[in-house]
Design an enzyme around this catalytic site. Structure first.
Site, PDB file in Angstrom:
ATOM      1  N   ARG A  94      -9.293   0.197   9.669  1.00  0.00           N
ATOM      2  CA  ARG A  94      -8.295   1.396  10.036  1.00  0.00           C
ATOM      3  C   ARG A  94      -7.018   1.211  10.719  1.00  0.00           C
ATOM      4  NH1 ARG A  94     -11.019   4.901   6.515  1.00  0.00           N
ATOM      5  NH2 ARG A  94      -8.875   5.869   6.321  1.00  0.00           N
ATOM      6  N   SER A  95      -6.019   1.892  10.672  1.00  0.00           N
ATOM      7  CA  SER A  95      -5.326   2.039  11.743  1.00  0.00           C
ATOM      8  C   SER A  95      -5.370   2.825  13.108  1.00  0.00           C
ATOM      9  CB  SER A  95      -3.450   2.717  10.892  1.00  0.00           C
ATOM     10  OG  SER A  95      -4.620   4.081  11.037  1.00  0.00           O
ATOM     11  N   LYS A 131     -13.506  -0.047   3.026  1.00  0.00           N
ATOM     12  CA  LYS A 131     -13.913   0.757   4.129  1.00  0.00           C
ATOM     13  C   LYS A 131     -14.952   1.375   4.200  1.00  0.00           C
ATOM     14  CE  LYS A 131      -8.355   1.476   4.451  1.00  0.00           C
ATOM     15  NZ  LYS A 131      -7.905   2.935   3.917  1.00  0.00           N
ATOM     16  N   GLU A 184      -1.845  -1.024  -3.857  1.00  0.00           N
ATOM     17  CA  GLU A 184      -3.026  -0.146  -3.223  1.00  0.00           C
ATOM     18  C   GLU A 184      -2.250   1.292  -3.574  1.00  0.00           C
ATOM     19  OE1 GLU A 184      -5.076   1.405   0.389  1.00  0.00           O
ATOM     20  OE2 GLU A 184      -4.330  -1.374   0.214  1.00  0.00           O
ATOM     21  N   LYS A 193      -7.134  -6.614   4.037  1.00  0.00           N
ATOM     22  CA  LYS A 193      -5.720  -5.946   4.983  1.00  0.00           C
ATOM     23  C   LYS A 193      -6.965  -6.221   6.005  1.00  0.00           C
ATOM     24  CE  LYS A 193      -4.060  -2.839   3.497  1.00  0.00           C
ATOM     25  NZ  LYS A 193      -4.252  -1.022   3.229  1.00  0.00           N
ATOM     26  N   ASP A 252      -7.974   2.909  -3.251  1.00  0.00           N
ATOM     27  CA  ASP A 252      -8.383   3.044  -2.174  1.00  0.00           C
ATOM     28  C   ASP A 252      -8.730   5.105  -1.765  1.00  0.00           C
ATOM     29  OD1 ASP A 252      -8.959   3.003   0.754  1.00  0.00           O
ATOM     30  OD2 ASP A 252      -7.365   3.279   1.549  1.00  0.00           O
ATOM     31  N   ASP A 271       0.741  -1.037   0.007  1.00  0.00           N
ATOM     32  CA  ASP A 271       0.270   0.126  -0.180  1.00  0.00           C
ATOM     33  C   ASP A 271       1.516   1.371  -0.215  1.00  0.00           C
ATOM     34  OD1 ASP A 271      -2.164   2.358   0.112  1.00  0.00           O
ATOM     35  OD2 ASP A 271      -2.524   2.044   2.146  1.00  0.00           O
TER      36      ASP A 271
END
Length: 424
Positions: free
Chosen positions: A365-366, A336, A285, A387, A311, A242
């Site tokens: 998501r982080s 997402k 990505e 992911k 993304d 990514d």
């Protein structure tokens, strides 16, 4: 049993990066409940739905979400009371109309999405089945191959690694349990490989992978390959990237950062092509900036040995996906749901992609939450791969346990066979 919504409650909680998040709980007349909290990414694309925060610097550095909590309880709540919780589209459309802005600016994408998840979960609870089964409409047959973000790029002392995430994809098995075991073994081995390369233990990066040891992507992939080979998994684990190139793109010059130099879109595509010829790459990505549409179309033409994913380019948005399809800008997109802000819109984007031969890759998501609904999407939609973060820290481990539990609960279930999709 009556599925009418009788209460919508909200409160502020904190996500896995200790930032405030709005959490919503919906209850129906029959006693079914659902809870939802919207995650937030560390890198947020310019086209994502708006994240509403209070902006009061005296509390959580301005990140509190009391306004969002208030809107959920006092604006959205009263509008949903009496609605059928199983009519997800009607609930989501009611909130979109209440907000009335293209990017959910008034009530907040995070507010609306948290309510949307809560309703979705309450509908599954009313049927007394897991949400992924409610999505699938039957017993599941596959769980996705998890992709692990093991080395994190970004700005470090002395250098910047322009690519954001270096992932391993343990696909050469039909067992989710063994797929995870391989990834964990390689992650730990990579710690040893990096220690001998650096002369000291690698830092833990912001997304819990290892901090990038070099500004050269090829060097990082070489070290990752060494760890894979030393574990004996050479033909069973591939790579993914990514690049998150919007983060490192210079709008003034239209150039990208690569190995400490500024390069053109064409040069970056050529370098990515070189990497795909040297390493087995499942997908790349966000290779280019979120507005570099011509560059993406060129990347799809050039990069024959990998899947090109959007993304920041597509942000789970139906209109942008249509454009990406019409211009052959990507082979697939990262799903997402919080980017678009409702379950219904995320599902519509997924259906469009599926009907037009585009791969959908769900992603956490982080700034995630432990029970991220994206896992139910991954399993319920039976996607090929998804992911994950590095196998370190609770909310990431929980996602792996989720896959193993879902697999064990469904007797004929196995790991998705991604071999037919691979281009190397």
């Amino acid at each position: 049993m009556d599925n009418k919504i009788v209460s919508v409650r909200a409160q502020q909680i904190i996500d896995c990066k200790c930032r405030p998040a709005v959490e919503v709980e919906i209850r129906t007349e029959s006693g079914a409940t659902g809870r939802g909290a919207a995650p937030t990414g560390t890198s947020v694309g310019m086209h994502e739905s708006f994240v509403l925060r209070d902006g009061d610097p005296s509390t959580y550095k301005g990140l509190s979400v009391h306004k969002a909590v208030d809107y959920a309880e006092n604006v959205i709540g009263p509008a949903l009371i009496g609605m059928d919780v199983s009519d997800q589209r009607a609930i989501d459309e009611k909130m979109i109309a209440l907000d009335g802005t293209p990017d959910k600016h008034r009530l907040g994408g995070n507010t609306i999405y948290s309510v949307s998840i809560a309703a979705f979960r309450a509908a599954a609870d009313a049927r007394a089945i897991p949400l992924y089964e409610h999505i699938a409409g039957r017993d599941i047959r596959t769980v996705p191959v998890p992709c692990f973000n093991v080395v994190n790029g970004g700005r470090y002392e002395g250098f910047t690694q322009g690519f954001n995430e270096f992932l391993i994809v343990p696909y050469g098995t039909d067992s989710i349990d063994f797929s995870i075991e391989m990834a964990v073994a390689v992650f730990h081995k990579l710690g040893e490989v990096l220690t001998s390369y650096l002369g000291h233990k690698p830092q833990v990066a912001s997304s819990y992978g290892y901090a990038a040891p070099s500004e050269d992507p090829e060097m990082i992939l070489t070290l990752m390959q060494k760890a894979i080979d030393e574990c004996g998994y050479s033909d069973r684990i591939a790579f993914a990237l990514d690049c998150a190139s919007s983060e490192m793109y210079d709008k003034q010059t239209g150039r990208y950062l690569l190995k400490g130099e500024r390069v053109s879109s064409d040069e970056l595509i050529a370098y990515a092509k070189y990497l795909t010829e040297r390493f087995n790459m499942v997908f790349i990505e966000d290779l280019l900036d979120e507005n570099d549409w011509a560059g993406y179309s060129k990347a799809v033409r050039e990069l024959k040995r990998t899947i090109v994913l959007g993304d920041d380019l597509t942000v789970t948005n139906l209109e942008l996906l249509r454009r990406a399809h019409d211009t052959h800008a990507v082979d697939g997109f990262v799903l997402k749901p919080n980017q678009v802000g409702t379950i219904t819109e995320a599902m519509d984007a997924y259906k469009f992609a599926q009907e037009h031969g585009m791969i959908a890759v769900p992603s956490g998501r982080s700034g995630g939450v432990v029970d991220d609904v994206v896992m139910d999407f991954s399993v319920g939609l039976e996607v090929p791969f998804q992911k994950n973060g590095a196998p370190r820290s609770g909310e990431r481990i929980e996602k792996l346990n989720f896959l193993m539990r879902a697999n064990a609960r469904s007797s004929a279930c196995r790991l998705y066979d991604i071999a037919p999709l691979l281009r190397f």
